[in-house]
Design an enzyme around this catalytic site. Structure first.
Site, mmCIF file in Angstrom:
data_model
loop_
_atom_site.group_PDB
_atom_site.id
_atom_site.type_symbol
_atom_site.label_atom_id
_atom_site.label_comp_id
_atom_site.label_asym_id
_atom_site.label_seq_id
_atom_site.Cartn_x
_atom_site.Cartn_y
_atom_site.Cartn_z
ATOM 1 N N TRP A 158 0.817 -1.219 0.000
ATOM 2 C CA TRP A 158 0.000 0.000 0.000
ATOM 3 C C TRP A 158 0.849 1.266 0.000
ATOM 4 O O TRP A 158 0.608 2.190 0.778
ATOM 5 C CB TRP A 158 -0.972 0.006 1.193
ATOM 6 C CG TRP A 158 -2.027 -1.036 1.009
ATOM 7 C CD1 TRP A 158 -2.147 -2.216 1.676
ATOM 8 C CD2 TRP A 158 -3.095 -1.007 0.051
ATOM 9 N NE1 TRP A 158 -3.215 -2.920 1.196
ATOM 10 C CE2 TRP A 158 -3.819 -2.206 0.206
ATOM 11 C CE3 TRP A 158 -3.512 -0.086 -0.926
ATOM 12 C CZ2 TRP A 158 -4.932 -2.514 -0.585
ATOM 13 C CZ3 TRP A 158 -4.612 -0.395 -1.698
ATOM 14 C CH2 TRP A 158 -5.305 -1.591 -1.517
ATOM 15 N N ASP A 242 1.662 12.555 11.773
ATOM 16 C CA ASP A 242 0.903 13.673 12.362
ATOM 17 C C ASP A 242 0.722 14.781 11.324
ATOM 18 O O ASP A 242 -0.372 15.324 11.156
ATOM 19 C CB ASP A 242 1.619 14.232 13.598
ATOM 20 C CG ASP A 242 1.453 13.327 14.823
ATOM 21 O OD1 ASP A 242 0.560 12.462 14.813
ATOM 22 O OD2 ASP A 242 2.215 13.506 15.792
ATOM 23 N N GLY A 244 1.024 14.363 8.057
ATOM 24 C CA GLY A 244 0.256 13.792 6.942
ATOM 25 C C GLY A 244 -1.241 13.834 7.201
ATOM 26 O O GLY A 244 -2.038 14.075 6.300
ATOM 27 N N GLN A 281 -38.476 20.409 2.893
ATOM 28 C CA GLN A 281 -37.757 20.447 4.176
ATOM 29 C C GLN A 281 -36.720 19.340 4.311
ATOM 30 O O GLN A 281 -35.683 19.520 4.941
ATOM 31 C CB GLN A 281 -38.751 20.381 5.344
ATOM 32 C CG GLN A 281 -39.473 21.701 5.548
ATOM 33 C CD GLN A 281 -40.347 21.702 6.781
ATOM 34 O OE1 GLN A 281 -40.527 20.680 7.433
ATOM 35 N NE2 GLN A 281 -40.906 22.848 7.101
ATOM 36 N N GLU A 369 -3.323 6.570 6.237
ATOM 37 C CA GLU A 369 -2.633 7.387 7.246
ATOM 38 C C GLU A 369 -3.287 7.243 8.623
ATOM 39 O O GLU A 369 -3.346 8.181 9.412
ATOM 40 C CB GLU A 369 -2.499 8.839 6.782
ATOM 41 C CG GLU A 369 -1.705 8.903 5.468
ATOM 42 C CD GLU A 369 -1.115 10.238 5.145
ATOM 43 O OE1 GLU A 369 -0.872 11.030 6.060
ATOM 44 O OE2 GLU A 369 -0.889 10.467 3.945
ATOM 45 N N GLY A 370 -3.801 6.038 8.869
ATOM 46 C CA GLY A 370 -4.438 5.737 10.144
ATOM 47 C C GLY A 370 -5.948 5.718 10.006
ATOM 48 O O GLY A 370 -6.552 6.725 9.638
ATOM 49 N N SER A 372 -10.024 5.469 11.054
ATOM 50 C CA SER A 372 -10.783 6.261 12.047
ATOM 51 C C SER A 372 -10.634 5.654 13.435
ATOM 52 O O SER A 372 -10.592 6.369 14.443
ATOM 53 C CB SER A 372 -12.261 6.312 11.660
ATOM 54 O OG SER A 372 -12.404 7.022 10.452
HETATM 55 N N1 CAA Z 1 4.985 11.460 17.535
HETATM 56 C C1 CAA Z 1 6.148 11.126 18.161
HETATM 57 N N2 CAA Z 1 6.319 9.970 18.833
HETATM 58 C C2 CAA Z 1 5.254 9.122 18.899
HETATM 59 C C3 CAA Z 1 4.030 9.405 18.281
HETATM 60 C C4 CAA Z 1 3.910 10.643 17.586
HETATM 61 N N3 CAA Z 1 2.770 10.972 16.981
HETATM 62 N N4 CAA Z 1 3.180 8.388 18.512
HETATM 63 C C5 CAA Z 1 3.847 7.485 19.263
HETATM 64 N N5 CAA Z 1 5.105 7.941 19.489
HETATM 65 C C6 CAA Z 1 6.144 7.284 20.264
HETATM 66 C C7 CAA Z 1 5.674 7.043 21.682
HETATM 67 O O1 CAA Z 1 5.930 8.158 22.511
HETATM 68 C C8 CAA Z 1 6.506 5.845 22.095
HETATM 69 O O2 CAA Z 1 7.797 6.283 22.446
HETATM 70 P P1 CAA Z 1 8.576 5.664 23.738
HETATM 71 O O3 CAA Z 1 8.763 4.213 23.424
HETATM 72 O O4 CAA Z 1 9.856 6.427 23.787
HETATM 73 O O5 CAA Z 1 7.681 5.868 24.911
HETATM 74 C C9 CAA Z 1 6.628 5.052 20.798
HETATM 75 O O6 CAA Z 1 6.402 5.981 19.733
HETATM 76 C C10 CAA Z 1 5.639 3.919 20.688
HETATM 77 O O7 CAA Z 1 4.366 4.472 20.874
HETATM 78 P P2 CAA Z 1 3.097 3.577 21.248
HETATM 79 O O8 CAA Z 1 3.483 2.648 22.361
HETATM 80 O O9 CAA Z 1 1.933 4.492 21.444
HETATM 81 O O10 CAA Z 1 2.951 2.721 19.925
HETATM 82 P P3 CAA Z 1 1.827 1.703 19.502
HETATM 83 O O11 CAA Z 1 2.503 0.506 18.961
HETATM 84 O O12 CAA Z 1 0.819 1.502 20.588
HETATM 85 O O13 CAA Z 1 1.152 2.447 18.245
HETATM 86 C C11 CAA Z 1 -0.393 3.857 17.092
HETATM 87 C C12 CAA Z 1 0.517 3.665 18.321
HETATM 88 C C13 CAA Z 1 -0.988 5.234 17.256
HETATM 89 C C14 CAA Z 1 -1.506 2.822 17.031
HETATM 90 C C15 CAA Z 1 0.471 3.782 15.812
HETATM 91 O O14 CAA Z 1 0.977 2.493 15.597
HETATM 92 C C16 CAA Z 1 -0.293 4.209 14.559
HETATM 93 O O15 CAA Z 1 -0.458 5.408 14.299
HETATM 94 N N6 CAA Z 1 -0.766 3.223 13.744
HETATM 95 C C17 CAA Z 1 -1.368 3.540 12.454
HETATM 96 C C18 CAA Z 1 -0.333 3.512 11.396
HETATM 97 C C19 CAA Z 1 -0.772 4.214 10.136
HETATM 98 O O16 CAA Z 1 -1.283 5.317 10.180
HETATM 99 N N7 CAA Z 1 -0.516 3.565 8.993
HETATM 100 C C20 CAA Z 1 -0.761 4.135 7.711
HETATM 101 C C21 CAA Z 1 0.569 4.357 7.046
HETATM 102 S S1 CAA Z 1 0.825 5.257 5.596
HETATM 103 C C22 CAA Z 1 -0.385 5.018 4.481
HETATM 104 O O17 CAA Z 1 -1.513 5.075 4.813
HETATM 105 C C23 CAA Z 1 -0.053 4.736 3.058
HETATM 106 C C24 CAA Z 1 0.391 5.895 2.256
HETATM 107 O O18 CAA Z 1 1.286 5.767 1.437
HETATM 108 C C25 CAA Z 1 -0.333 7.193 2.335
#
Ligand code: CAA
Length: 387
Positions: A158, A242, A244, A281, A369-370, A372
């Protein structure tokens, strides 16, 4: 009303609107149908500065801020969400990461051509068995004995723009036993041996934005192409997402605005039972609710853009604001485009009008990008501090 929107912001918004109406809207349906990648208009958008809006001028960008970026994104996506997808990946997923974490050399070599639109950038996090749980990837990068190259193996899926991307920011495991702390980021040149692309995904919407798998088979990535420190990859991936998510929220708003405008025009023109349908309406209620949700999305997007600009100055995070904007705007786009088709009746369901394209394009904004569900998780965790 919004005094943070300056004359300069209005100028880029107008330039994007003019270009979108003149060059993108007339070809949007044709490219949606064929699934061809709109390289010519993308290059023109690069020349107009839309491919690196927040990138400083010294690195080939427009040197503007996040408010400028969202205003331009909305206008492009009102005409065609596929162009918006390619624009958002270049701007946020690629350029933002390079700007924030790249060395001077990496910026000169890889950021400049993408910010000017001469080259296409991409971002690769997802794998066939790792999507929302981004920290559990199976691909690997192993440093060679001489310490000069990482050897990368594995399959990523993807990847937006991958079929045309010249450069990709890749996230892969360097120390799997450390889970998310074992992820590192690399800048991948796609014309090197060991890199291949899988088949182009046949998609429901944003059909002119190409998406595919990418495959690494003993790909040698020089150490100087590691982005950030070893083990810093997961944080880089999340930080970039974030940014994105504000882009995708703006894309959703553009789609919703286009569907609302078409619905208002149709309600004033179409007659049934001897009167304009806008006098019923039930249609009035739909239009009123559509307008409220569209404007609420815009406010959340402005809030996220301002939070990002403040965080750039102070070094803080704006994850919750970005997730709130994406969650609300994407669900609004899906709801508003559904109502718009209902208002248009059979015409809304027909490919004679763009409503069904808006509806198909809106769906991805609730997924990529995550999802909902992930946005709700980020928001709730930010509120409670609990995991
Ligand atoms: N900014 C900075 N650091 C962050 C962060 C952020 N937004 N979110 C988490 N972190 C850090 C945390 O602070 C933590 O750091 P420490 O270990 O030092 O404490 C570390 O990252 C791990 O964080 P979590 O324990 O919260 O991680 P998690 O495994 O529970 O995952 C999640 C959190 C929010 C579910 C994350 O995995 C997520 O966003 N998942 C969705 C992924 C996604 O959006 N995928 C789509 C990808 S791109 C796409 O769509 C295709 C394209 O080409 C457009």
């Amino acid at each position: 009303m919004f005094d943070f929107i300056t004359e300069e912001h209005k100028m880029i918004q107008q330039a994007a609107r003019d270009f979108a109406r003149a060059a993108i809207a007339p070809i949007a349906a044709e490219y949606d149908e064929s699934g061809d990648f709109p390289l010519r208009t993308i290059r023109e958008m690069g020349q107009l500065g839309f491919m690196g809006i927040e990138v400083p001028e010294e690195y080939g960008g427009a040197g503007m801020d996040t408010v400028a970026y969202v205003l331009a994104m909305v206008e492009i996506c009102k005409a065609d969400a596929s162009h918006g997808t390619i624009m958002s990946v270049n701007n946020s997923l690629f350029a933002h990461g390079l700007m924030k974490f790249g060395t001077e050399e990496q910026k000169q070599k890889y950021l400049v051509p993408v910010a000017t639109g001469q080259k296409i950038g991409a971002y690769s996090l997802t794998e066939p068995m790792s999507g929302s749980d981004a920290g559990t990837m199976k691909s690997r990068a192993v440093l060679n004995e001489a310490g000069t190259h990482y050897v990368i193996n594995g399959r990523k899926s993807w990847v937006t723009s991958a079929p045309y991307a010249d450069t990709i920011v890749l996230f892969t495991m360097t120390q799997p036993e450390k889970t998310h702390k074992g992820v590192s980021a690399f800048i991948i040149e796609t014309d090197k041996p060991g890199f291949t692309r899988g088949k182009k995904e046949p998609k429901l919407g944003i059909r002119a934005s190409a998406t595919s798998e990418i495959i690494f088979d003993n790909y040698e990535c020089p150490v100087e192409n590691r982005l950030g420190a070893e083990g810093e990859g997961f944080k880089i991936a999340m930080t970039v997402l974030d940014a994105g998510r504000i882009g995708i929220a703006s894309q959703a708003l553009g789609i919703a605005e286009a569907a609302l405008e078409a619905s208002i025009a149709y309600a004033k023109e179409r007659e049934a039972f001897g009167q304009k349908i806008g006098e019923f309406q039930m249609i009035q209620q739909k239009l009123a609710d559509m307008k409220c949700r569209v404007d609420a999305s815009r406010l959340l997007i402005y809030q996220a853009a301002l939070a990002k600009m403040a965080a750039t100055r102070t070094g803080g995070r704006y994850s919750m604001e970005a997730s709130m904007a994406k969650l609300f705007a994407s669900e609004t786009a899906m709801w508003v485009t559904t109502q718009a088709i209902q208002i248009h009746g059979g015409m809304g369901y027909s490919k004679e009008m763009p409503l069904e394209r808006y509806f198909r394009d809106a769906k991805i904004t609730e997924i990529y990008e995550g999802t909902s569900e992930i946005q709700r998780m980020v928001i709730a965790r930010s509120l409670t501090g609990l995991r």
